[in-house]
Design a protein around this motif. Structure first.
Motif, PDB file in Angstrom:
ATOM      1  N   PRO A 207      13.106  -2.696   2.573  1.00 24.77           N
ATOM      2  CA  PRO A 207      11.701  -2.297   2.526  1.00 24.77           C
ATOM      3  C   PRO A 207      11.089  -2.030   3.905  1.00 24.77           C
ATOM      4  N   ASP A 208      11.417  -2.841   4.908  1.00 25.10           N
ATOM      5  CA  ASP A 208      10.799  -2.647   6.220  1.00 25.10           C
ATOM      6  C   ASP A 208      11.230  -1.336   6.861  1.00 25.10           C
ATOM      7  N   VAL A 209      12.501  -0.995   6.710  1.00 24.90           N
ATOM      8  CA  VAL A 209      13.000   0.272   7.256  1.00 24.90           C
ATOM      9  C   VAL A 209      12.325   1.456   6.548  1.00 24.90           C
ATOM     10  N   ILE A 210      12.184   1.361   5.251  1.00 26.29           N
ATOM     11  CA  ILE A 210      11.542   2.460   4.503  1.00 26.29           C
ATOM     12  C   ILE A 210      10.093   2.601   4.967  1.00 26.29           C
TER      13      ILE A 210
ATOM     14  N   GLU B 223       4.255   4.074  -6.770  1.00 22.11           N
ATOM     15  CA  GLU B 223       4.794   3.247  -7.856  1.00 22.11           C
ATOM     16  C   GLU B 223       6.097   2.626  -7.354  1.00 22.11           C
ATOM     17  N   ALA B 224       6.004   2.026  -6.178  1.00 22.43           N
ATOM     18  CA  ALA B 224       7.198   1.492  -5.516  1.00 22.43           C
ATOM     19  C   ALA B 224       7.499   0.058  -5.956  1.00 22.43           C
ATOM     20  N   ILE B 225       6.593  -0.544  -6.681  1.00 27.37           N
ATOM     21  CA  ILE B 225       6.743  -1.908  -7.229  1.00 27.37           C
ATOM     22  C   ILE B 225       7.251  -2.857  -6.128  1.00 27.37           C
ATOM     23  N   THR B 226       8.344  -3.578  -6.323  1.00 30.96           N
ATOM     24  CA  THR B 226       8.704  -4.633  -5.356  1.00 30.96           C
ATOM     25  C   THR B 226       9.090  -4.064  -3.988  1.00 30.96           C
ATOM     26  N   THR B 227       9.731  -2.902  -3.973  1.00 33.75           N
ATOM     27  CA  THR B 227      10.172  -2.349  -2.686  1.00 33.75           C
ATOM     28  C   THR B 227       8.974  -2.034  -1.798  1.00 33.75           C
ATOM     29  N   GLY B 228       7.852  -1.697  -2.403  1.00 32.99           N
ATOM     30  CA  GLY B 228       6.723  -1.189  -1.638  1.00 32.99           C
ATOM     31  C   GLY B 228       5.649  -2.202  -1.308  1.00 32.99           C
ATOM     32  N   ARG B 229       5.937  -3.478  -1.495  1.00 32.98           N
ATOM     33  CA  ARG B 229       4.888  -4.492  -1.305  1.00 32.98           C
ATOM     34  C   ARG B 229       4.191  -4.380   0.050  1.00 32.98           C
ATOM     35  N   ASN B 230       4.948  -3.972   1.076  1.00 33.06           N
ATOM     36  CA  ASN B 230       4.380  -3.976   2.425  1.00 33.06           C
ATOM     37  C   ASN B 230       4.076  -2.566   2.951  1.00 33.06           C
TER      38      ASN B 230
ATOM     39  N   ALA C 106      20.042   7.927   7.993  1.00 36.21           N
ATOM     40  CA  ALA C 106      20.148   8.974   6.966  1.00 36.21           C
ATOM     41  C   ALA C 106      18.815   9.132   6.234  1.00 36.21           C
ATOM     42  N   LEU C 107      18.138   8.020   5.973  1.00 35.42           N
ATOM     43  CA  LEU C 107      16.845   8.104   5.292  1.00 35.42           C
ATOM     44  C   LEU C 107      15.842   8.864   6.157  1.00 35.42           C
ATOM     45  N   TRP C 108      15.781   8.506   7.431  1.00 34.18           N
ATOM     46  CA  TRP C 108      14.838   9.163   8.335  1.00 34.18           C
ATOM     47  C   TRP C 108      15.062  10.683   8.323  1.00 34.18           C
ATOM     48  N   HIS C 109      16.314  11.088   8.472  1.00 36.11           N
ATOM     49  CA  HIS C 109      16.597  12.526   8.553  1.00 36.11           C
ATOM     50  C   HIS C 109      16.375  13.222   7.206  1.00 36.11           C
ATOM     51  N   ALA C 110      16.739  12.562   6.132  1.00 32.25           N
ATOM     52  CA  ALA C 110      16.511  13.173   4.809  1.00 32.25           C
ATOM     53  C   ALA C 110      15.014  13.324   4.552  1.00 32.25           C
ATOM     54  N   LEU C 111      14.245  12.304   4.921  1.00 30.96           N
ATOM     55  CA  LEU C 111      12.800  12.354   4.687  1.00 30.96           C
ATOM     56  C   LEU C 111      12.163  13.420   5.577  1.00 30.96           C
ATOM     57  N   ALA C 112      12.566  13.443   6.846  1.00 34.43           N
ATOM     58  CA  ALA C 112      12.011  14.458   7.749  1.00 34.43           C
ATOM     59  C   ALA C 112      12.330  15.860   7.214  1.00 34.43           C
ATOM     60  N   GLY C 113      13.560  16.042   6.732  1.00 33.50           N
ATOM     61  CA  GLY C 113      13.967  17.348   6.214  1.00 33.50           C
ATOM     62  C   GLY C 113      13.171  17.733   4.978  1.00 33.50           C
ATOM     63  N   ALA C 114      13.011  16.787   4.050  1.00 32.66           N
ATOM     64  CA  ALA C 114      12.285  17.092   2.813  1.00 32.66           C
ATOM     65  C   ALA C 114      10.818  17.387   3.109  1.00 32.66           C
ATOM     66  N   LEU C 115      10.239  16.668   4.071  1.00 31.83           N
ATOM     67  CA  LEU C 115       8.822  16.876   4.381  1.00 31.83           C
ATOM     68  C   LEU C 115       8.597  18.207   5.101  1.00 31.83           C
ATOM     69  N   ALA C 116       9.644  18.675   5.773  1.00 27.69           N
ATOM     70  CA  ALA C 116       9.504  19.936   6.519  1.00 27.69           C
ATOM     71  C   ALA C 116       9.681  21.152   5.616  1.00 27.69           C
TER      72      ALA C 116
ATOM     73  N   ILE D 141      14.890  12.011  -2.880  1.00 29.74           N
ATOM     74  CA  ILE D 141      15.830  11.222  -2.084  1.00 29.74           C
ATOM     75  C   ILE D 141      16.081   9.915  -2.831  1.00 29.74           C
ATOM     76  N   GLU D 142      17.322   9.705  -3.220  1.00 33.19           N
ATOM     77  CA  GLU D 142      17.674   8.427  -3.855  1.00 33.19           C
ATOM     78  C   GLU D 142      18.024   7.441  -2.749  1.00 33.19           C
ATOM     79  N   VAL D 143      17.200   6.416  -2.621  1.00 37.15           N
ATOM     80  CA  VAL D 143      17.386   5.422  -1.566  1.00 37.15           C
ATOM     81  C   VAL D 143      18.106   4.231  -2.188  1.00 37.15           C
ATOM     82  N   VAL D 144      19.385   4.063  -1.849  1.00 31.48           N
ATOM     83  CA  VAL D 144      20.176   2.992  -2.465  1.00 31.48           C
ATOM     84  C   VAL D 144      19.901   1.684  -1.726  1.00 31.48           C
ATOM     85  N   LEU D 145      19.437   0.709  -2.458  1.00 33.73           N
ATOM     86  CA  LEU D 145      19.062  -0.586  -1.866  1.00 33.73           C
ATOM     87  C   LEU D 145      20.114  -1.641  -2.185  1.00 33.73           C
TER      88      LEU D 145
END
Ligand SMILES: Cc1ncc(C[n+]2csc(CCOP(=O)(O)OP(=O)(O)O)c2C)c(N)n1
Ligand SMILES: [Mg+2]
Length: 514
Positions: free
Chosen positions: A339-342, A359-366, A493-503, A510-514
């Motif tokens: 969660p902190d990295v996301i 709607e991130a439920i437990t992953t998104g608490r912070n 990988a998350l950072w680059h995938a997110l940057a790419g999708a936002l651009a 993006i499926e973020v495997v936890l």
């Protein structure tokens, strides 16, 4: 002009120009009318829960209702959960439900049901049109009801013969009355409470969470020493760098109780008195500490923003001092995804004026706290607690705001309720980046088992809260509906995938495997 056309023209004249639908035979006269009248954007949804959630997201971002068009009682039933959520968010929504022609109802055909009975618990207003000549007036009344402060769900049941019979032309919609001002006694009580020795709290909700009233509230807090807090779940918060940061009342019960424990007085502005989401053995339902004084300055249907301004004036509160907090890091974090990295990726990458659907439920608490200084953006929560709102809400918000990026923070279990929204996003070319948090579990319910006193759940209980048998392949699911998708399992990988999708424009997942 038949009744259906008079209704469509009435809706358009009232500024209702978007229709989220999954139609059937009884709605086809309305569908045909959509072809004869210019200006109504019609959006096909492959499940009614998508249509109702999208109508919610659309109205939250435009301030204007959209309409749904649903197929009799069963279609309405499929849309109920997100109508419930919309009602709890005070979203203006015109919910149109087709019905058999009035003469046909007596024969109890297969699709005959008690539509008003199904609609009533999730509607603030319900009416069945009585004839083609009056259906436009019913439509106008539905729009007026949906828009009357603080906003609500207005369900209009549309028997087929009221659509195909001769209509009476366009009906005018009266502009909504402004929200009523608060009583002077309420203002005086709030002034007195905030002048009294603290610690005191101002709990904000509804329209007060937009930029301008938030500044007024921050000024009051600065002048009086009161703390500010928002309700746990809010329809729309304008936030980010340069705007006052207001923390939310935490969701978990022990943290919520601890957050409110210090306060002697709580002034409610557009917020309800804080109550626990659920009851637990030996735990209170009310979250406020014993002896705490609750003062309602403004109820959600009253003029909350005007009340805040009046409060500031009475307390001689000016604007708050400028915020001087540093920007979030603009570099990818390292290591395993959690969660902190996301949250750090979101804080660094959220684009200016993004619309975040949470709607991130437990992953998104912070996430909310972590993104406090991200570029200015809007944040939308689920106020009704019925899961499956995220993807539809994002769909509607994207239709409402074609110039803005929508970022949908989606827990995996909740996402499976209404994943057909991805198809609508692809079909309409909507600019939505969805992050699915694939913990492959109903993680929140595992924790809740402990809260209700089950210390060591057995195999059957654990199995009911696991989504890993088989694991859901979100990349395949998204691609199968025309949305490009990738899977990531580390921070870079998350950072680059997110940057790419936002651009890139258009929907991506993006499926973020936890
Ligand atoms: C319509 C509806 N059905 C069931 C529930 C009960 N419920 C609450 S949270 C949850 C599971 C959430 O799991 P997920 O979305 O994967 O989030 P996580 O807890 O894993 O973070 C369920 C089933 C609900 N709130 N609403
Ligand atoms: Mg999950």
């Amino acid at each position: 002009m038949n009744g259906a056309e008079s209704l469509v023209r009435t809706l358009l004249a009232a500024g209702v120009d978007t229709c989220f639908t999954n139609p059937g035979t009884s709605e086809l006269h309305f569908v045909a009318a959509l072809d004869r009248v210019e200006g109504m954007r019609c959006v096909l949804c492959l499940f009614e829960g998508v249509a109702t959630g999208a109508a919610d997201g659309y109205a939250r971002m435009t301030g204007r209702p959209a309409t749904t068009l649903l197929h009799l009682g069963p279609g309405l039933g499929n849309g109920l959960a997100n109508l419930h959520n919309a009602r709890k968010a005070h979203t203006p929504l015109v919910n149109i439900v087709g019905e058999h022609a009035l003469r046909h109802i007596a024969y109890d055909a297969p699709l005959t049901s008690d539509i008003e009975g199904i609609a009533r618990p999730v509607s603030d207003w319900v009416r069945t049109a009585a004839g083609a000549a009056t259906v436009a007036r019913d439509g106008a009344a539905a729009v007026a009801a949906a828009c009357s402060p603080p906003g609500g769900v207005a369900t209009l049941v549309l028997p087929a013969d009221t659509a195909w019979g001769e209509g009476a032309g366009v009906a005018a919609v009266a502009p909504p009355a402004p929200p009523p001002p608060v009583a002077t006694t309420a203002l005086a009580a709030a002034v007195q409470a905030l002048r009294a020795p603290g610690p005191n709290l101002i709990l904000l909700g509804g329209q007060t969470l937009r930029e301008e009233p938030l500044r007024v509230a921050a000024g009051i807090a600065h002048a009086t020493g009161a703390a500010l807090m928002a309700e746990t779940f809010n329809a729309r918060v304008e936030r980010g760098r340069g705007r006052p940061f207001v923390p939310r009342l935490p969701y978990p019960l022990p943290q919520a109780l601890a957050a409110l424990a210090p306060y002697r007085r709580i002034v409610l502005v557009g917020a309800r008195r804080p109550v626990a989401f659920f009851a637990y053995p030996d735990r209170p339902s009310l979250l406020t500490p014993d002896g705490c004084q609750l003062v309602t300055l403004a109820d959600v249907g009253e003029d909350c923003v005007g009340a805040l301004r009046a409060l500031a004036e009475s307390l001689d509160a000016g604007p708050p001092p400028a915020e001087r907090t540093p920007r979030p890091g603009a570099r990818p974090p390292h290591g395993a995804i959690g969660p902190d990295v996301i949250g750090a990726c979101l804080a660094g990458l959220l684009p200016e004026q993004a619309v975040v659907v949470d709607e991130a439920i437990t992953t998104g608490r912070n996430f909310f706290a972590q993104t406090a200084r991200a570029a200015p953006h809007d944040w939308l929560h689920n106020r009704g607690g019925s899961i499956g709102i995220g993807l539809p809400l994002a769909t509607g918000a994207a239709l409402a705001c074609p110039q803005r990026k929508v970022v949908c923070l989606q827990a995996d279990g909740s996402g499976m309720y209404t994943l057909q929204a991805l198809w609508t996003q692809a079909r309409e070319g909507l600019d939505v980046t969805t992050l699915v948090f694939a913990n492959r579990a109903y993680a929140i319910l595992r924790a809740e088992l402990g809260n209700v006193g089950v210390e060591t759940p057995g195999a059957r209980a654990r199995d009911l809260l696991s989504l890993d048998r088989p694991p859901l392949d979100w990349v395949a699911l998204a691609r199968g509906m025309g949305v490009s998708a990738v899977r990531v399992d580390n921070a870079q990988a998350l950072w680059h995938a997110l940057a790419g999708a936002l651009a890139a424009p258009g929907p991506a997942l993006i499926e973020v495997v936890l």
